[in-house]
Design a protein around this motif. Structure first.
Motif, PDB file in Angstrom:
ATOM      1  N   SER A 182      -9.181  10.011  27.768  1.00  0.00           N
ATOM      2  CA  SER A 182      -9.197   9.259  29.024  1.00  0.00           C
ATOM      3  C   SER A 182      -7.899   8.497  29.288  1.00  0.00           C
ATOM      4  CB  SER A 182     -10.380   8.280  29.037  1.00  0.00           C
ATOM      5  OG  SER A 182     -10.229   7.303  28.030  1.00  0.00           O
ATOM      6  N   THR A 183      -6.956   8.538  28.357  1.00  0.00           N
ATOM      7  CA  THR A 183      -5.694   7.821  28.511  1.00  0.00           C
ATOM      8  C   THR A 183      -4.604   8.774  28.996  1.00  0.00           C
ATOM      9  OG1 THR A 183      -6.295   6.351  26.693  1.00  0.00           O
ATOM     10  CG2 THR A 183      -3.966   6.432  27.302  1.00  0.00           C
ATOM     11  N   PRO A 184      -3.949   8.450  30.107  1.00  0.00           N
ATOM     12  CA  PRO A 184      -2.803   9.272  30.524  1.00  0.00           C
ATOM     13  C   PRO A 184      -1.629   9.076  29.574  1.00  0.00           C
ATOM     14  CG  PRO A 184      -3.658   7.982  32.366  1.00  0.00           C
ATOM     15  CD  PRO A 184      -4.320   7.470  31.115  1.00  0.00           C
ATOM     16  N   GLY A 239       2.234   1.144  22.462  1.00  0.00           N
ATOM     17  CA  GLY A 239       2.542   1.351  21.047  1.00  0.00           C
ATOM     18  C   GLY A 239       2.902   2.783  20.697  1.00  0.00           C
ATOM     19  N   ASP A 240       2.462   3.732  21.516  1.00  0.00           N
ATOM     20  CA  ASP A 240       2.706   5.156  21.244  1.00  0.00           C
ATOM     21  C   ASP A 240       2.672   5.890  22.577  1.00  0.00           C
ATOM     22  OD1 ASP A 240       2.794   7.781  20.433  1.00  0.00           O
ATOM     23  OD2 ASP A 240       1.067   7.661  19.102  1.00  0.00           O
ATOM     24  N   ARG A 241       3.819   6.159  23.129  1.00  0.00           N
ATOM     25  CA  ARG A 241       3.916   6.770  24.465  1.00  0.00           C
ATOM     26  C   ARG A 241       3.401   8.207  24.500  1.00  0.00           C
ATOM     27  NH1 ARG A 241       4.104   2.777  28.063  1.00  0.00           N
ATOM     28  NH2 ARG A 241       5.748   1.296  27.579  1.00  0.00           N
ATOM     29  N   ARG A 242       3.266   8.867  23.345  1.00  0.00           N
ATOM     30  CA  ARG A 242       2.727  10.231  23.323  1.00  0.00           C
ATOM     31  C   ARG A 242       1.195  10.238  23.321  1.00  0.00           C
ATOM     32  NH1 ARG A 242       3.893  14.860  22.710  1.00  0.00           N
ATOM     33  NH2 ARG A 242       2.610  15.377  20.922  1.00  0.00           N
ATOM     34  N   PHE A 243       0.574   9.101  23.040  1.00  0.00           N
ATOM     35  CA  PHE A 243      -0.891   9.027  22.991  1.00  0.00           C
ATOM     36  C   PHE A 243      -1.463   9.303  24.384  1.00  0.00           C
ATOM     37  CE2 PHE A 243      -5.001   6.929  23.199  1.00  0.00           C
ATOM     38  CZ  PHE A 243      -5.595   7.375  22.033  1.00  0.00           C
ATOM     39  N   ASP A 294      -3.918  20.333  21.202  1.00  0.00           N
ATOM     40  CA  ASP A 294      -2.715  19.767  20.570  1.00  0.00           C
ATOM     41  C   ASP A 294      -2.880  18.290  20.241  1.00  0.00           C
ATOM     42  OD1 ASP A 294      -1.454  22.197  20.703  1.00  0.00           O
ATOM     43  OD2 ASP A 294      -0.225  21.692  22.455  1.00  0.00           O
ATOM     44  N   LYS A 295      -3.378  17.512  21.188  1.00  0.00           N
ATOM     45  CA  LYS A 295      -3.492  16.070  20.965  1.00  0.00           C
ATOM     46  C   LYS A 295      -4.610  15.744  19.972  1.00  0.00           C
ATOM     47  CE  LYS A 295      -0.056  14.804  23.422  1.00  0.00           C
ATOM     48  NZ  LYS A 295       0.088  13.823  24.457  1.00  0.00           N
ATOM     49  N   THR A 296      -5.669  16.542  19.956  1.00  0.00           N
ATOM     50  CA  THR A 296      -6.736  16.322  18.979  1.00  0.00           C
ATOM     51  C   THR A 296      -6.211  16.566  17.573  1.00  0.00           C
ATOM     52  OG1 THR A 296      -8.425  16.958  20.591  1.00  0.00           O
ATOM     53  CG2 THR A 296      -9.058  16.990  18.271  1.00  0.00           C
ATOM     54  N   GLU A 297      -5.441  17.638  17.381  1.00  0.00           N
ATOM     55  CA  GLU A 297      -4.851  17.918  16.066  1.00  0.00           C
ATOM     56  C   GLU A 297      -3.944  16.776  15.623  1.00  0.00           C
ATOM     57  OE1 GLU A 297      -2.789  21.636  16.363  1.00  0.00           O
ATOM     58  OE2 GLU A 297      -4.643  22.804  16.340  1.00  0.00           O
ATOM     59  N   GLU A 298      -3.190  16.215  16.559  1.00  0.00           N
ATOM     60  CA  GLU A 298      -2.235  15.161  16.220  1.00  0.00           C
ATOM     61  C   GLU A 298      -2.895  13.814  15.952  1.00  0.00           C
ATOM     62  OE1 GLU A 298       1.732  13.025  18.137  1.00  0.00           O
ATOM     63  OE2 GLU A 298       0.932  14.823  19.062  1.00  0.00           O
ATOM     64  N   TYR A 299      -3.889  13.437  16.765  1.00  0.00           N
ATOM     65  CA  TYR A 299      -4.436  12.078  16.692  1.00  0.00           C
ATOM     66  C   TYR A 299      -5.803  11.957  16.030  1.00  0.00           C
ATOM     67  CZ  TYR A 299      -0.553  10.518  19.510  1.00  0.00           C
ATOM     68  OH  TYR A 299       0.707  10.217  19.950  1.00  0.00           O
ATOM     69  N   GLU A 300      -6.503  13.046  15.847  1.00  0.00           N
ATOM     70  CA  GLU A 300      -7.809  12.978  15.175  1.00  0.00           C
ATOM     71  C   GLU A 300      -7.957  14.192  14.266  1.00  0.00           C
ATOM     72  OE1 GLU A 300     -10.279  11.737  13.423  1.00  0.00           O
ATOM     73  OE2 GLU A 300     -10.494  10.339  15.083  1.00  0.00           O
ATOM     74  N   PRO A 301      -7.230  14.201  13.124  1.00  0.00           N
ATOM     75  CA  PRO A 301      -7.212  15.378  12.254  1.00  0.00           C
ATOM     76  C   PRO A 301      -8.534  15.655  11.537  1.00  0.00           C
ATOM     77  CG  PRO A 301      -6.001  13.574  11.248  1.00  0.00           C
ATOM     78  CD  PRO A 301      -6.365  13.134  12.635  1.00  0.00           C
TER      79      PRO A 301
END
Length: 125
Positions: free
Chosen positions: A32-34, A40-44, A68-75
């Motif tokens: 839900s975050t653009p 703290g993390d502009r790629r989030f 891609d973002k799930t792999e990076e932020y919630e492994p």
């Protein structure tokens, strides 16, 4: 165009409800975050630039961004499938099927390139 995603979990040990709740909170915040809005993390978050693309292209770009973002932020999890359903209000609602990641942090290697052994046992003997 896109509505709030529905997140469904399959293959989890539901006895570990605290971990599942933590994963649910993390993924809800991530989806839900653009991208670029978290100081703290502009790629989030998700890159929403796909919204200007034709519908079939936007669906694919959204799914790739979610994976891609799930792999990076919630492994601890992996995306199994992303499907879409039209809502009565005209929005396209994604449903994201999430399963456990059997190897969430990959193989850990020592500095010498050998696999790390955390059992405390010697390999010799």
């Amino acid at each position: 165009m896109f509505g709030e995603p529905q997140i469904r979990f399959v293959g989890f040990d539901y006895a570990g409800q605290d971990e599942l709740s933590s994963i649910q909170r993390n993924l809800s915040a991530l989806y839900s975050t653009p991208e670029g809005t978290c100081p703290g993390d502009r790629r989030f978050g998700l890159d929403w630039s796909f919204l200007d693309a034709p519908l079939d292209v936007a669906e694919n770009l959204y799914a790739l961004e979610v994976v891609d973002k799930t792999e990076e932020y919630e492994p601890r999890v992996e995306v199994m499938e992303v499907t879409y359903e039209w809502e009565m209000d005209g929005h396209l609602r994604p449903t994201i099927l999430i399963g456990p990641n059997e190897d969430p942090y990959g193989d850990i290697e020592d500095n010498d390139g050998e696999d790390y052994d955390d059992t405390g046992e010697d390999d010799e003997g």
